[in-house]
Scaffold this motif. Structure first.
Motif, short mmCIF file in Angstrom:
data_model
loop_
_atom_site.label_atom_id
_atom_site.label_comp_id
_atom_site.label_asym_id
_atom_site.label_seq_id
_atom_site.Cartn_x
_atom_site.Cartn_y
_atom_site.Cartn_z
N TYR A 132 1.07 -1.70 0.40
CA TYR A 132 -0.10 -0.13 0.08
C TYR A 132 0.98 1.00 -0.19
CZ TYR A 132 -4.37 -2.48 1.05
OH TYR A 132 -5.33 -4.07 0.93
N CYS A 138 -7.89 2.08 2.01
CA CYS A 138 -8.13 0.36 3.53
C CYS A 138 -9.21 -0.68 3.15
CB CYS A 138 -7.94 1.47 4.70
SG CYS A 138 -6.91 1.96 4.92
N ASP A 142 -8.17 -3.90 7.50
CA ASP A 142 -7.52 -3.20 8.42
C ASP A 142 -7.22 -1.76 8.78
OD1 ASP A 142 -6.15 -5.31 6.66
OD2 ASP A 142 -5.65 -4.24 4.35
N THR A 149 5.65 1.22 3.41
CA THR A 149 5.21 1.18 2.52
C THR A 149 6.46 0.86 1.41
OG1 THR A 149 6.73 3.70 2.24
CG2 THR A 149 4.15 3.39 2.15
N LYS A 156 -0.20 4.43 8.47
CA LYS A 156 -1.58 3.45 9.59
C LYS A 156 -2.74 3.95 8.81
CE LYS A 156 -3.19 4.31 13.74
NZ LYS A 156 -3.66 4.58 14.88
N CYS A 157 -3.77 2.64 8.66
CA CYS A 157 -5.34 3.30 8.45
C CYS A 157 -5.70 3.99 9.27
CB CYS A 157 -5.45 1.62 8.01
SG CYS A 157 -7.32 1.61 7.58
N TRP A 166 -4.93 5.11 4.07
CA TRP A 166 -2.80 4.91 4.62
C TRP A 166 -3.03 6.24 4.21
CZ3 TRP A 166 -2.22 0.23 6.89
CH2 TRP A 166 -2.84 -0.62 6.58
#
Length: 169
Positions: A132, A138, A142, A149, A156-157, A166
Protein backbone atom coordinates in the motif's frame (compact mmCIF):
# COMPACT_ATOMS: atom_id res chain seq x y z
CA UNK A 1 -92.48 45.80 -3.18
CA UNK A 2 -94.25 42.87 -1.61
CA UNK A 3 -92.98 40.78 1.21
CA UNK A 4 -92.54 37.11 0.14
CA UNK A 5 -92.97 35.95 3.74
CA UNK A 6 -96.42 37.40 4.17
CA UNK A 7 -98.03 35.64 1.17
CA UNK A 8 -100.80 33.03 1.38
CA UNK A 9 -100.07 29.97 3.50
CA UNK A 10 -99.58 26.66 1.63
CA UNK A 11 -102.07 23.91 2.24
CA UNK A 12 -101.44 21.65 5.20
CA UNK A 13 -99.64 18.39 4.42
CA UNK A 14 -101.86 15.34 4.34
CA UNK A 15 -101.67 12.94 7.25
CA UNK A 16 -99.33 9.94 6.86
CA UNK A 17 -100.83 6.71 5.50
CA UNK A 18 -103.39 8.36 3.26
CA UNK A 19 -102.86 8.16 -0.48
CA UNK A 20 -105.15 9.26 -3.20
CA UNK A 21 -107.53 6.57 -4.45
CA UNK A 22 -106.07 6.52 -7.98
CA UNK A 23 -102.59 5.57 -6.64
CA UNK A 24 -103.98 2.81 -4.44
CA UNK A 25 -105.85 1.29 -7.37
CA UNK A 26 -102.74 1.31 -9.59
CA UNK A 27 -100.76 -0.53 -6.90
CA UNK A 28 -103.41 -3.27 -6.64
CA UNK A 29 -103.67 -3.66 -10.41
CA UNK A 30 -99.86 -3.89 -10.80
CA UNK A 31 -99.54 -6.48 -8.02
CA UNK A 32 -102.36 -8.64 -9.46
CA UNK A 33 -100.75 -8.43 -12.95
CA UNK A 34 -97.39 -9.66 -11.63
CA UNK A 35 -99.08 -12.53 -9.79
CA UNK A 36 -100.90 -13.67 -12.93
CA UNK A 37 -97.73 -13.39 -15.06
CA UNK A 38 -95.79 -15.51 -12.57
CA UNK A 39 -98.50 -18.18 -12.49
CA UNK A 40 -98.54 -18.38 -16.31
CA UNK A 41 -94.76 -18.70 -16.63
CA UNK A 42 -94.57 -21.27 -13.84
CA UNK A 43 -97.26 -23.49 -15.32
CA UNK A 44 -95.93 -23.25 -18.91
CA UNK A 45 -92.52 -24.70 -18.01
CA UNK A 46 -93.98 -27.90 -16.47
CA UNK A 47 -94.35 -30.00 -19.69
CA UNK A 48 -95.91 -32.83 -17.66
CA UNK A 49 -92.70 -33.86 -15.97
CA UNK A 50 -92.35 -34.65 -12.33
CA UNK A 51 -89.99 -32.66 -10.20
CA UNK A 52 -86.91 -34.49 -8.95
CA UNK A 53 -86.60 -34.93 -5.24
CA UNK A 54 -83.03 -34.63 -4.07
CA UNK A 55 -83.18 -36.74 -0.94
CA UNK A 56 -80.14 -38.66 0.17
CA UNK A 57 -80.83 -42.26 1.05
CA UNK A 58 -78.55 -43.95 3.55
CA UNK A 59 -76.71 -46.93 2.12
CA UNK A 60 -74.56 -49.56 3.74
CA UNK A 61 -71.12 -50.10 2.28
CA UNK A 62 -68.40 -52.48 3.33
CA UNK A 63 -64.80 -51.61 2.61
CA UNK A 64 -61.95 -54.05 3.17
CA UNK A 65 -58.38 -52.80 2.88
CA UNK A 66 -55.43 -55.15 2.85
CA UNK A 67 -51.92 -53.77 2.99
CA UNK A 68 -48.90 -55.96 2.52
CA UNK A 69 -45.80 -54.95 4.41
CA UNK A 70 -42.58 -56.43 3.07
CA UNK A 71 -40.25 -58.04 5.53
CA UNK A 72 -37.01 -56.15 6.02
CA UNK A 73 -33.98 -57.50 4.18
CA UNK A 74 -30.73 -58.43 5.86
CA UNK A 75 -28.57 -55.58 7.11
CA UNK A 76 -25.00 -55.52 5.85
CA UNK A 77 -22.47 -53.88 8.15
CA UNK A 78 -18.87 -53.31 7.13
CA UNK A 79 -16.29 -52.52 9.77
CA UNK A 80 -13.58 -50.14 8.64
CA UNK A 81 -10.45 -49.58 10.68
CA UNK A 82 -9.71 -45.91 11.24
CA UNK A 83 -6.51 -44.69 9.69
CA UNK A 84 -4.32 -42.37 11.71
CA UNK A 85 -4.38 -38.80 10.44
CA UNK A 86 -0.99 -37.39 9.60
CA UNK A 87 0.23 -34.57 11.82
CA UNK A 88 0.62 -30.99 10.61
CA UNK A 89 3.44 -30.34 8.20
CA UNK A 90 5.81 -27.55 9.15
CA UNK A 91 7.57 -25.84 6.27
CA UNK A 92 10.45 -23.46 6.91
CA UNK A 93 11.44 -21.18 4.06
CA UNK A 94 14.66 -19.20 4.15
CA UNK A 95 15.10 -16.39 1.66
CA UNK A 96 18.62 -15.65 0.56
CA UNK A 97 19.54 -12.75 -1.74
CA UNK A 98 20.55 -13.82 -5.21
CA UNK A 99 24.18 -13.28 -6.10
CA UNK A 100 24.95 -11.74 -9.44
CA UNK A 101 26.97 -13.88 -11.80
CA UNK A 102 30.42 -12.52 -12.52
CA UNK A 103 30.75 -11.71 -16.20
CA UNK A 104 34.51 -11.45 -16.01
CA UNK A 105 34.71 -7.85 -17.23
CA UNK A 106 36.35 -6.76 -14.03
CA UNK A 107 34.58 -3.40 -13.83
CA UNK A 108 33.71 -3.91 -10.15
CA UNK A 109 31.68 -0.70 -9.97
CA UNK A 110 28.51 -2.49 -8.92
CA UNK A 111 26.23 0.18 -10.33
CA UNK A 112 23.34 -1.12 -12.37
CA UNK A 113 23.23 -4.50 -10.60
CA UNK A 114 20.28 -3.56 -8.32
CA UNK A 115 20.32 -5.27 -4.95
CA UNK A 116 17.24 -6.03 -2.90
CA UNK A 117 18.87 -5.55 0.45
CA UNK A 118 17.67 -1.90 0.58
CA UNK A 119 13.98 -2.64 -0.01
CA UNK A 120 11.88 -3.56 3.02
CA UNK A 121 8.94 -5.90 2.84
CA UNK A 122 5.37 -4.79 3.56
CA UNK A 123 3.65 -6.50 6.46
CA UNK A 124 0.18 -5.88 4.97
CA UNK A 125 -0.37 -6.19 1.22
CA UNK A 126 -3.42 -5.64 -0.99
CA UNK A 127 -5.49 -8.49 -2.39
CA UNK A 128 -3.37 -8.39 -5.53
CA UNK A 129 -0.16 -8.71 -3.46
CA UNK A 130 1.11 -5.12 -3.83
CA UNK A 131 2.29 -2.86 -1.02
CA UNK A 132 0.00 0.00 0.00
CA UNK A 133 0.97 3.65 -0.33
CA UNK A 134 -0.32 6.71 1.53
CA UNK A 135 -3.70 7.98 0.27
CA UNK A 136 -5.09 4.62 -0.84
CA UNK A 137 -8.31 3.26 0.65
CA UNK A 138 -8.07 0.67 3.45
CA UNK A 139 -9.92 -2.64 3.57
CA UNK A 140 -12.40 -3.16 6.43
CA UNK A 141 -10.07 -5.72 7.99
CA UNK A 142 -7.17 -3.20 8.02
CA UNK A 143 -8.81 -0.40 10.06
CA UNK A 144 -6.29 0.90 12.61
CA UNK A 145 -3.43 -1.30 11.33
CA UNK A 146 0.14 -0.07 10.72
CA UNK A 147 2.36 -1.25 7.85
CA UNK A 148 5.15 0.08 5.64
CA UNK A 149 5.27 1.27 2.06
CA UNK A 150 7.65 -0.17 -0.54
CA UNK A 151 10.37 2.32 0.46
CA UNK A 152 10.01 1.50 4.20
CA UNK A 153 7.95 4.51 5.39
CA UNK A 154 5.37 3.61 8.06
CA UNK A 155 1.69 4.23 7.21
CA UNK A 156 -1.45 3.70 9.28
CA UNK A 157 -5.05 3.01 8.26
CA UNK A 158 -7.00 5.93 9.74
CA UNK A 159 -10.40 7.54 9.22
CA UNK A 160 -9.86 10.90 7.51
CA UNK A 161 -11.82 12.88 4.90
CA UNK A 162 -14.93 10.70 5.33
CA UNK A 163 -13.07 7.50 4.43
CA UNK A 164 -10.58 4.97 5.78
CA UNK A 165 -7.24 5.71 4.07
CA UNK A 166 -3.59 4.87 4.53
CA UNK A 167 -1.83 7.95 6.01
CA UNK A 168 1.73 8.68 7.12
CA UNK A 169 2.36 8.08 10.82
Amino acid sequence: MTNPHTGPMPSAPRPPGTRPLRKRILVWIGGAGLFVAGALVGSAGDDGQETVKAAARPTTSVTATVTATPEPGPTVTETVKAKAKPGPTVTVTKTAPAQAADTGTGSGSGSGSGSQEDASTCSIVSNSGNCYSAGQFCRNSDHGAVTTTEDGTEIKCAYRSNAWRWTYV
